[in-house]
Design a protein around this motif. Structure first.
Motif, mmCIF file in Angstrom:
data_model
loop_
_atom_site.group_PDB
_atom_site.id
_atom_site.type_symbol
_atom_site.label_atom_id
_atom_site.label_comp_id
_atom_site.label_asym_id
_atom_site.label_seq_id
_atom_site.Cartn_x
_atom_site.Cartn_y
_atom_site.Cartn_z
ATOM 1 N N ARG A 164 0.825 -1.208 0.000
ATOM 2 C CA ARG A 164 0.000 0.000 0.000
ATOM 3 C C ARG A 164 0.858 1.257 0.000
ATOM 4 N NH1 ARG A 164 -4.681 -1.460 4.429
ATOM 5 N NH2 ARG A 164 -2.941 -1.286 5.897
ATOM 6 N N ASN A 199 1.933 4.990 1.223
ATOM 7 C CA ASN A 199 2.027 5.606 2.534
ATOM 8 C C ASN A 199 0.870 6.574 2.747
ATOM 9 O OD1 ASN A 199 3.412 6.062 5.016
ATOM 10 N ND2 ASN A 199 4.139 8.025 4.218
ATOM 11 N N ASN A 200 0.184 6.443 3.892
ATOM 12 C CA ASN A 200 -0.957 7.311 4.212
ATOM 13 C C ASN A 200 -2.019 7.277 3.117
ATOM 14 O OD1 ASN A 200 0.080 8.226 6.712
ATOM 15 N ND2 ASN A 200 1.327 9.765 5.668
ATOM 16 N N GLN A 201 -2.149 6.122 2.470
ATOM 17 C CA GLN A 201 -3.144 5.912 1.406
ATOM 18 C C GLN A 201 -2.924 6.826 0.203
ATOM 19 O OE1 GLN A 201 -7.138 6.007 3.014
ATOM 20 N NE2 GLN A 201 -6.693 4.436 4.525
ATOM 21 N N GLN A 202 -1.701 7.316 0.033
ATOM 22 C CA GLN A 202 -1.431 8.203 -1.094
ATOM 23 C C GLN A 202 -1.372 7.416 -2.391
ATOM 24 O OE1 GLN A 202 2.743 9.118 0.368
ATOM 25 N NE2 GLN A 202 3.164 9.141 -1.819
ATOM 26 N N ASN A 250 -3.904 3.316 -5.033
ATOM 27 C CA ASN A 250 -2.986 3.510 -3.905
ATOM 28 C C ASN A 250 -2.468 2.208 -3.308
ATOM 29 O OD1 ASN A 250 -5.238 2.570 -2.588
ATOM 30 N ND2 ASN A 250 -5.583 4.423 -1.374
ATOM 31 N N GLU A 291 3.759 2.230 2.441
ATOM 32 C CA GLU A 291 3.353 2.161 3.835
ATOM 33 C C GLU A 291 4.143 1.039 4.510
ATOM 34 O OE1 GLU A 291 -0.988 1.981 5.807
ATOM 35 O OE2 GLU A 291 -0.254 0.071 5.048
#
Length: 232
Positions: free
Chosen positions: A19, A21-24, A59, A100
């Motif tokens: 994934r 990072n931070n759903q970016q 993402n 992530e």
């Protein structure tokens, strides 16, 4: 609590999740999707990993793969991850992390969960609302299995070959399997296992895997540990 070591065993199918990072977002253009697919193809061959299914989402991405050696999968993921981050940062004029943390993965029992996991992966764009049908989404392996295109990245598992005696028969059977979808219990089990790193399968399968590693392979059940008397 200490982080659970990742478990990788040769010859077993693994469900993998990486994934942003931070759903970016980890893709910003068609070229980005194509670059990650090219890196996966190159390094799957280099490190002896048979990639059975994949989906690249905005993402995150999912893979279903069987490594020929215990080192093959982590080596592939490390190489792909590092090179893609360099590419993406250079193309976007950015620095820093993209992922992530480390990728997540789990072993699954092929006979019970391989085909449901493939359907789970194919249906990701539908669940996310970015496609009405898996065949309409270009960044997954569904098109290969549905007979819409040939994908050099994909290595079908023997359980897919067992779906029919001809290419057309297999394509029809698989398309029907995906159309029917998976149960909520299967969906939840596949999600929990890949997020937690717990082996997914029947009791016999889990016990067999446990014999092959010192790492705990299943989450402890709630309640008092077995073998201890209950206080009165």
């Amino acid at each position: 609590m200490a982080r659970l070591p990742r478990l990788t065993l040769a010859g077993y199918p693994h469900h993998i999740l990486q994934r942003g990072n931070n759903q970016q977002a980890i893709f910003s253009s068609v070229a980005d999707y194509q670059t990650l697919l090219a890196l996966l193809e190159e390094n799957a061959r280099k490190f002896g990993v048979a990639l059975h299914a994949y989906v690249l989402m905005g993402n995150h991405f999912h893979l279903l793969a069987t490594p020929a050696s215990a080192d093959g999968l982590p080596q592939m993921m490390q190489a792909v991850g590092r090179r893609y981050v360099r590419y993406f940062n250079d193309s976007q004029g950015r620095t820093g992390t993209l992922w992530e943390g480390r990728y997540r993965s789990t072993l699954i029992e092929a006979e019970r969960y391989l085909l449901p996991c493939m359907a789970y992966i194919d249906l990701s764009p539908v669940r996310a609302g970015v496609a009405g049908d898996p065949k309409d989404y270009p960044w997954s392996s569904h098109g290969h299995y549905a007979g819409l295109r040939a994908d050099r990245l994909v290595t079908p598992h023997p359980l897919f070959w067992a779906l029919g005696n001809t290419p057309f028969g297999r394509e029809v059977a698989y398309a029907e399997l995906v159309r029917e979808g998976i149960s909520s219990a299967q969906h939840d089990a596949l999600t929990r296992s890949v997020l937690g790193g717990w082996v997914l399968g029947g009791e016999g399968f889990v016990a067999d895997v446990q014999k092959r590693t010192e790492r705990r392979v299943q989450k402890n059940r709630a309640g008092r540990p077995p073998g201890r008397p209950v206080p009165r």
